[in-house]
Design an enzyme around this catalytic site. Structure first.
Site, short mmCIF file in Angstrom:
data_model
loop_
_atom_site.label_atom_id
_atom_site.label_comp_id
_atom_site.label_asym_id
_atom_site.label_seq_id
_atom_site.Cartn_x
_atom_site.Cartn_y
_atom_site.Cartn_z
CG ASP A 106 -8.03 0.23 2.91
OD1 ASP A 106 -8.81 -0.73 2.69
OD2 ASP A 106 -6.83 0.20 2.60
CE LYS A 150 -4.19 -1.99 1.92
NZ LYS A 150 -5.18 -2.04 3.00
P1 NAD Z 1 -0.65 -3.74 11.54
O1 NAD Z 1 0.29 -4.80 11.99
O2 NAD Z 1 -0.28 -2.83 10.43
O3 NAD Z 1 -1.02 -2.80 12.80
C1 NAD Z 1 -1.45 -3.32 14.03
C2 NAD Z 1 -1.10 -2.30 15.11
O4 NAD Z 1 -1.70 -2.72 16.33
C3 NAD Z 1 0.39 -2.16 15.37
O5 NAD Z 1 0.73 -0.79 15.38
C4 NAD Z 1 0.58 -2.82 16.75
O6 NAD Z 1 1.62 -2.22 17.50
C5 NAD Z 1 -0.76 -2.56 17.37
N1 NAD Z 1 -1.14 -3.50 18.44
C6 NAD Z 1 -1.06 -4.84 18.42
N2 NAD Z 1 -1.59 -5.34 19.55
C7 NAD Z 1 -2.02 -4.30 20.29
C8 NAD Z 1 -2.67 -4.17 21.55
N3 NAD Z 1 -2.99 -5.25 22.29
N4 NAD Z 1 -2.97 -2.93 21.99
C9 NAD Z 1 -2.64 -1.84 21.25
N5 NAD Z 1 -2.03 -1.90 20.07
C10 NAD Z 1 -1.72 -3.11 19.59
O7 NAD Z 1 -2.01 -4.51 11.20
P2 NAD Z 1 -3.20 -3.98 10.26
O8 NAD Z 1 -2.85 -4.27 8.85
O9 NAD Z 1 -3.52 -2.61 10.65
O10 NAD Z 1 -4.36 -4.98 10.66
C11 NAD Z 1 -5.01 -4.90 11.92
C12 NAD Z 1 -6.30 -5.67 11.83
O11 NAD Z 1 -7.17 -5.00 10.93
C13 NAD Z 1 -6.17 -7.08 11.30
O12 NAD Z 1 -7.05 -7.92 12.02
C14 NAD Z 1 -6.65 -6.98 9.88
O13 NAD Z 1 -7.21 -8.19 9.40
C15 NAD Z 1 -7.72 -5.93 10.03
N6 NAD Z 1 -8.06 -5.21 8.80
C16 NAD Z 1 -9.38 -5.07 8.50
C17 NAD Z 1 -9.75 -4.40 7.37
C18 NAD Z 1 -11.20 -4.28 7.04
O14 NAD Z 1 -11.52 -3.86 5.92
N7 NAD Z 1 -12.11 -4.59 7.94
C19 NAD Z 1 -8.79 -3.83 6.54
C20 NAD Z 1 -7.44 -3.98 6.88
C21 NAD Z 1 -7.09 -4.68 8.01
#
Ligand code: NAD
Length: 282
Positions: A109, A73
């Protein structure tokens, strides 16, 4: 009109993504000729830095558009001829249109989450919102919350530097709104006074089961949104609903990004409610 569409999704581990079948089913309903193929970097054993080569190959083979996801992305930005204002401000692109041989980047998004919020939690108060997780999904969600008029946004992440950097970047883009940063340790002090909570960490996924928020901090007057959509019914969504909160599950955002991408690609506004129904049938 005889017009037809060939679309691809470029990313790692996306063979089983629900986005291709969501687009194809809606296109069928619209009477369009529309093929949407996953192009899985993991299966192809190619790095995210190949996204430009894949876009050019697709252009040469007649593709109309691509969605791009992790890890492309940001990488894709350098390959584009035009980037929408929102995608440029957000620093991430998930939709690339190919027009006259040129690559045009958009981000659905953030707009998809905005649409999900408006459709799934109409009239949700946005004076004060707490968001947990500011990674890829979290960046888009935070941007959408601010565009929707959130007055005070508190960004919490296990990585305090990431939260602070995101807050600083967003403060520059939305100078009249208050954006602060912290860690999950701040939840007991900030959550009780907030209108709503957005969860954007991987916690609650099938691969990361559990819950990142103490449900006892929630009250029934608050709304709760989760971006996790596998499963759609996360522990957080179930627990918040049981406490009387209005909830927005991650399926809504997943459908929202597809709704907006479909419209960009075809010029036809799809039936969002029908796409949500399709999503739940997949
Ligand atoms: P990512 O790894 O880019 O970011 C996750 C963030 O969460 C990181 O900054 C990490 O430090 C933080 N984190 C992890 N555990 C934590 C906690 N217990 N408390 C606070 N912060 C915490 O991941 P991402 O790509 O952003 O994905 C996150 C979730 O979003 C995934 O489950 C993914 O499947 C989902 N997602 C959903 C959609 C949708 O359209 N619904 C789109 C993209 C991603």
């Amino acid at each position: 009109t005889g017009e037809s569409f060939v679309v691809g999704l470029i990313g790692e581990g996306i063979t089983a993504s629900l986005t291709p079948p969501m687009h194809e089913k809606e296109a069928d309903q619209q009477g369009l000729r529309y093929i949407y193929r996953p192009i899985d970097l993991t299966v192809l054993n190619r790095p995210g830095t190949d996204v430009g080569a894949l876009l050019r190959a697709g252009r040469d083979l007649g593709f109309n558009a691509f969605n791009v996801t992790h890890p492309c992305k940001q990488l894709v930005l350098a390959e584009l001829d035009v980037v929408s204002d929102d995608a440029a401000r957000l620093g991430a692109v998930n939709t690339v249109l190919i027009r006259d041989g040129r690559f045009i980047g958009h981000n659905t998004d953030f707009s998809g989450f905005g649409g999900a919020l408006a459709g799934g939690l109409p009239d949700a108060a946005l004076d004060s919102v707490v968001q947990l997780g500011v990674g890829g999904a979290g960046a888009a969600v935070a941007y959408a919350l601010l565009k929707a008029g959130t007055g005070e946004l508190t960004l919490l992440d296990l990585d305090p530097v990431r939260a602070a950097e995101r807050a600083a970047a967003l403060s520059g883009l939305f100078p009249d709104q208050r954006i602060t940063a912290g860690t999950p340790a701040d939840l007991p002090s900030v959550l009780p006074g907030a209108d709503g909570l957005v969860h954007a960490t991987p916690v609650g996924m099938h691969s990361h089961p559990g819950i990142a928020v103490d449900l006892d901090l929630l009250s029934s007057s608050q709304w709760v949104a989760d971006v996790v959509y596998r499963p759609v019914e996360t522990e957080l969504i179930r627990g918040a609903r049981e406490r009387g909160c209005r909830v927005l599950d991650g399926g809504r955002m997943a459908v929202g990004q597809a709704v907006d991408a479909f419209e960009l690609i075809t010029g036809i506004r799809p039936d969002a409610a029908r796409m949500l129904t399709h999503f739940h049938e997949l």
